[in-house]
Design an enzyme around this catalytic site. Structure first.
Site, short mmCIF file in Angstrom:
data_model
loop_
_atom_site.label_atom_id
_atom_site.label_comp_id
_atom_site.label_asym_id
_atom_site.label_seq_id
_atom_site.Cartn_x
_atom_site.Cartn_y
_atom_site.Cartn_z
N ALA A 51 0.94 -1.12 0.00
CA ALA A 51 -0.03 0.15 0.16
C ALA A 51 0.68 1.30 -0.11
O ALA A 51 0.31 2.71 -1.00
CB ALA A 51 -1.09 -0.19 1.41
N ASP A 76 -4.33 -2.43 3.48
CA ASP A 76 -4.14 -2.04 2.74
C ASP A 76 -5.04 -1.44 3.03
O ASP A 76 -5.54 0.39 2.29
CB ASP A 76 -4.53 -2.58 1.68
CG ASP A 76 -3.57 -3.60 1.07
OD1 ASP A 76 -2.51 -4.67 1.24
OD2 ASP A 76 -2.49 -3.08 0.13
O1 MRU Z 1 -0.81 -7.01 -3.60
P1 MRU Z 1 0.30 -6.42 -2.50
O2 MRU Z 1 1.76 -7.36 -3.14
O3 MRU Z 1 -0.13 -5.44 -2.73
O4 MRU Z 1 -0.46 -6.80 -1.33
C1 MRU Z 1 0.22 -6.21 -0.53
C2 MRU Z 1 -0.05 -6.50 1.28
O5 MRU Z 1 -1.82 -6.95 1.19
C3 MRU Z 1 0.48 -5.50 2.27
O6 MRU Z 1 0.44 -6.81 3.06
C4 MRU Z 1 0.39 -4.65 2.13
O7 MRU Z 1 -0.60 -3.41 1.27
C5 MRU Z 1 0.85 -3.52 3.95
S1 MRU Z 1 2.22 -3.38 2.99
C6 MRU Z 1 3.30 -2.16 3.46
#
Ligand code: MRU
Length: 354
Positions: free
Chosen positions: A49, A240
């Site tokens: 995120a 997210d």
């Molecule tokens: O699909 P992604 O790899 O973007 O998903 C990322 C996540 O779910 C993370 O845990 C979240 O974005 C937090 S990152 C600090």
């Protein structure tokens, strides 16, 4: 190792680590076009995120430069278009929308001051760099507060990747681990492999090993057995989007981990900066969940694993109800229940300080 970085002035480019190639190859992309930023976000070359938010801020600069408006009125129209295109890249991580909102506010302020197009571009680059540097500071603060919750000798389970690769700085969930290890605590991490795109196996284990942190990769479906056999003392994950009532959208599988943690009396913490909280979404039911391609499940990494024509369910995220969360580790400290009241307090404090 940085997930992304701006190189040069307003004529420069976005240097972005292509995370789809990890752990086999370390390759930085040189991004100069808006379509390339959007493509990088969609295919998860940049992901997590906070990192998506930072990439989108630089994307605004790249998009405006590419459309080359000649008057402030044209620039306003160009910015609207760029913002719309970036907003359509991925729906769940609220940091993307938060970052676009900040870039728009800065553009409006510059416009109100009568800035010429070149000044607008320069001002927006400054704002994108500020968003990036601020993320680095927030990660450090999350680490500083969160490490106090971990005891030396603990095994900590995490899901997906909420580390340096997922942010502009040292990570969120992994910042807690890095800071604890820096303090001399002995911590071992269990990294869920994180089906279907293996962010845990490919990315979390890669960055933790590079940092010298002990890590064991486990299949997602080993979490119950690890917890049941007393091998996990704490869970820390990222997020997210966190709704106003504390419901948490994070990588698919997080909800199951949270339920298991509750069953085994293991604390379940969510580490996230204030830019991941969405005070405008009342509960998890209002969080849009990205559905991704069937191919990630039926032919992950090019290998067919299902019979042809089979139906697939492939949401990228799930929502963990707030009642399973022990606390949120934010840059302002640990936020405990009651979440609705304390989350709105987080924004009152941010408004008075910011
Ligand atoms: O699909 P992604 O790899 O973007 O998903 C990322 C996540 O779910 C993370 O845990 C979240 O974005 C937090 S990152 C600090």
């Amino acid at each position: 190792m940085l997930a992304l970085k701006w190189v040069g002035g307003s004529g420069g480019y976005l240097s972005l680590l292509d995370q789809t190639l990890l752990p086999s190859r370390v390759k930085y992309l040189r991004i100069r076009k808006l379509a390339e930023v959007i493509d990088a976000i969609r295919r998860l070359a940049v992901r997590g995120a906070p990192a998506i938010g930072v990439a989108a801020a630089y994307g605004v600069v790249i998009g405006l430069r590419e459309l080359a408006p000649s008057t402030p009125a044209e620039a306003r129209r160009s910015l609207k278009r760029v913002r719309k295109l970036l907003a359509e890249s991925r729906p769940t991580a609220v940091n993307l929308f938060w970052s676009l909102e900040r870039m728009s506010s800065r553009a409006e302020a510059l416009d109100a001051e009568g800035a010429a197009v070149a000044e607008l571009l320069g001002g927006l680059l400054d704002e994108a760099i500020e968003i990036h540097e601020e993320d680095q500071r927030l990660c450090r603060e999350i680490g500083r507060h969160g490490q106090r919750l971990l005891r030396s000798g603990w095994n900590v389970l995490t899901h997906c990747n909420a580390g340096a690769l997922a942010t502009g700085g040292m990570g969120t969930a992994l910042a807690v681990i890095y800071s604890a290890v820096e303090k001399g605590k002995k911590i071992r991490v269990f990294a869920d492999e994180t089906r279907p795109l293996l962010q845990g196996a490919r990315l979390t284990s890669w960055e933790l090993r590079r940092a010298g942190v002990e890590v064991t990769v486990a299949c997602d479906n080993a979490a119950a057995s690890l917890m049941g056999s007393g091998q996990v003392q704490c869970v820390v994950v990222g997020a997210d989007r966190i709704a106003a009532n504390g419901d948490v959208a994070n990588k698919i599988g997080t909800y199951g981990v949270a339920v298991l943690a509750r069953e085994h009396d293991i604390p379940f913490y969510v580490a996230a900066p204030s830019s991941t909280f969405d005070p405008h979404t009342a509960s998890g039911a209002g969080i849009p969940i990205e559905q991704r391609s069937d191919l990630e499940v039926t032919a992950g990494f090019g290998k067919k694993t299902t019979p042809p024509g089979v139906d697939v369910y492939n949401p990228a995220f799930d929502v963990t109800p707030a009642r399973y969360v022990t606390g949120f580790i934010t840059e302002q400290g640990l936020l405990e229940p009651p979440f609705k009241r304390n989350i709105s307090g987080l924004f009152r404090t941010a408004a008075t300080h910011g």
